[in-house]
Design a protein around this motif. Sequence first.
Motif, PDB file in Angstrom:
ATOM      1  N   UNK A   1       0.840  -1.172   0.000  1.00 11.58           N
ATOM      2  CA  UNK A   1       0.000   0.000   0.000  1.00 11.58           C
ATOM      3  C   UNK A   1       0.889   1.241   0.000  1.00 11.58           C
ATOM      4  N   UNK A   2       0.499   2.232  -0.758  1.00 14.08           N
ATOM      5  CA  UNK A   2       1.239   3.498  -0.798  1.00 14.08           C
ATOM      6  C   UNK A   2       0.509   4.538   0.022  1.00 14.08           C
ATOM      7  N   UNK A   3       1.283   5.280   0.824  1.00 13.98           N
ATOM      8  CA  UNK A   3       0.724   6.345   1.650  1.00 13.98           C
ATOM      9  C   UNK A   3       1.603   7.574   1.521  1.00 13.98           C
ATOM     10  N   UNK A   4       1.058   8.719   1.920  1.00 17.68           N
ATOM     11  CA  UNK A   4       1.830   9.963   1.942  1.00 17.68           C
ATOM     12  C   UNK A   4       1.957  10.419   3.382  1.00 17.68           C
ATOM     13  N   UNK A   5       3.113  10.962   3.705  1.00 22.38           N
ATOM     14  CA  UNK A   5       3.337  11.503   5.031  1.00 22.38           C
ATOM     15  C   UNK A   5       4.091  12.815   4.920  1.00 22.38           C
ATOM     16  N   UNK A   6       3.822  13.726   5.856  1.00 22.97           N
ATOM     17  CA  UNK A   6       4.543  14.999   5.937  1.00 22.97           C
ATOM     18  C   UNK A   6       5.610  14.850   7.001  1.00 22.97           C
ATOM     19  N   UNK A   7       6.834  15.199   6.670  1.00 19.84           N
ATOM     20  CA  UNK A   7       7.955  15.052   7.600  1.00 19.84           C
ATOM     21  C   UNK A   7       7.847  16.129   8.672  1.00 19.84           C
ATOM     22  N   UNK A   8       7.979  15.727   9.931  1.00 15.86           N
ATOM     23  CA  UNK A   8       7.825  16.646  11.051  1.00 15.86           C
ATOM     24  C   UNK A   8       9.002  17.616  11.135  1.00 15.86           C
ATOM     25  N   UNK A   9       8.916  18.562  12.059  1.00 16.83           N
ATOM     26  CA  UNK A   9       9.962  19.579  12.226  1.00 16.83           C
ATOM     27  C   UNK A   9      11.285  18.974  12.687  1.00 16.83           C
ATOM     28  N   UNK A  10      11.247  17.808  13.295  1.00 15.16           N
ATOM     29  CA  UNK A  10      12.478  17.161  13.743  1.00 15.16           C
ATOM     30  C   UNK A  10      12.967  16.101  12.749  1.00 15.16           C
ATOM     31  N   UNK A  11      12.258  15.947  11.626  1.00 14.83           N
ATOM     32  CA  UNK A  11      12.717  15.071  10.559  1.00 14.83           C
ATOM     33  C   UNK A  11      12.243  13.638  10.641  1.00 14.83           C
ATOM     34  N   UNK A  12      11.086  13.405  11.253  1.00 16.44           N
ATOM     35  CA  UNK A  12      10.568  12.041  11.364  1.00 16.44           C
ATOM     36  C   UNK A  12       9.178  11.929  10.748  1.00 16.44           C
ATOM     37  N   UNK A  13       8.805  10.712  10.390  1.00 13.45           N
ATOM     38  CA  UNK A  13       7.441  10.405   9.961  1.00 13.45           C
ATOM     39  C   UNK A  13       6.988   9.183  10.756  1.00 13.45           C
ATOM     40  N   UNK A  14       5.669   9.068  10.939  1.00 15.98           N
ATOM     41  CA  UNK A  14       5.139   7.896  11.608  1.00 15.98           C
ATOM     42  C   UNK A  14       4.255   7.127  10.626  1.00 15.98           C
ATOM     43  N   UNK A  15       4.576   5.858  10.470  1.00 18.88           N
ATOM     44  CA  UNK A  15       3.819   4.974   9.593  1.00 18.88           C
ATOM     45  C   UNK A  15       3.506   3.711  10.395  1.00 18.88           C
ATOM     46  N   UNK A  16       2.240   3.393  10.506  1.00 26.04           N
ATOM     47  CA  UNK A  16       1.803   2.192  11.240  1.00 26.04           C
ATOM     48  C   UNK A  16       2.356   2.175  12.669  1.00 26.04           C
ATOM     49  N   UNK A  17       2.323   3.331  13.298  1.00 27.57           N
ATOM     50  CA  UNK A  17       2.824   3.530  14.671  1.00 27.57           C
ATOM     51  C   UNK A  17       4.311   3.231  14.824  1.00 27.57           C
ATOM     52  N   UNK A  18       5.057   3.310  13.739  1.00 28.53           N
ATOM     53  CA  UNK A  18       6.505   3.157  13.766  1.00 28.53           C
ATOM     54  C   UNK A  18       7.129   4.468  13.309  1.00 28.53           C
ATOM     55  N   UNK A  19       8.022   5.022  14.113  1.00 27.73           N
ATOM     56  CA  UNK A  19       8.663   6.296  13.791  1.00 27.73           C
ATOM     57  C   UNK A  19       9.891   6.030  12.937  1.00 27.73           C
ATOM     58  N   UNK A  20       9.969   6.735  11.805  1.00 24.11           N
ATOM     59  CA  UNK A  20      11.093   6.600  10.880  1.00 24.11           C
ATOM     60  C   UNK A  20      11.799   7.946  10.806  1.00 24.11           C
ATOM     61  N   UNK A  21      13.089   7.967  11.117  1.00 25.00           N
ATOM     62  CA  UNK A  21      13.868   9.202  11.109  1.00 25.00           C
ATOM     63  C   UNK A  21      14.483   9.406   9.728  1.00 25.00           C
ATOM     64  N   UNK A  22      14.228  10.598   9.147  1.00 26.61           N
ATOM     65  CA  UNK A  22      14.745  10.908   7.811  1.00 26.61           C
ATOM     66  C   UNK A  22      15.747  12.058   7.825  1.00 26.61           C
TER      67      UNK A  22
END
Length: 74
Positions: A1-22
């Motif tokens: 499945x494809x989803x879109x996320x906006x990167x937070x001010x600290x550089x992370x996104x949350x997908x399926x309750x998992x935080x990914x640091x970018x």
Amino acid sequence: MRVQRRISAVGTVMVCRQVVSLGRPYAGQTVTVHVSDTTITVHLDGQVRVIQRTTDIPVRHVKANKPREVSDVV
């Protein structure tokens, strides 16, 4: 499945309750994330980052949040 996320001010996104640091340089950008049963793949500036999933929670939200607008009131 494809989803879109906006990167937070600290550089992370949350997908399926998992935080990914970018990284903070990407703060505020919208990214496309492909979620499979075992991996999360992030497409960012022509690069592809593959992260192992640590949760088995399904996707709840598909689209990214709109950026907040700042009012001109002082």
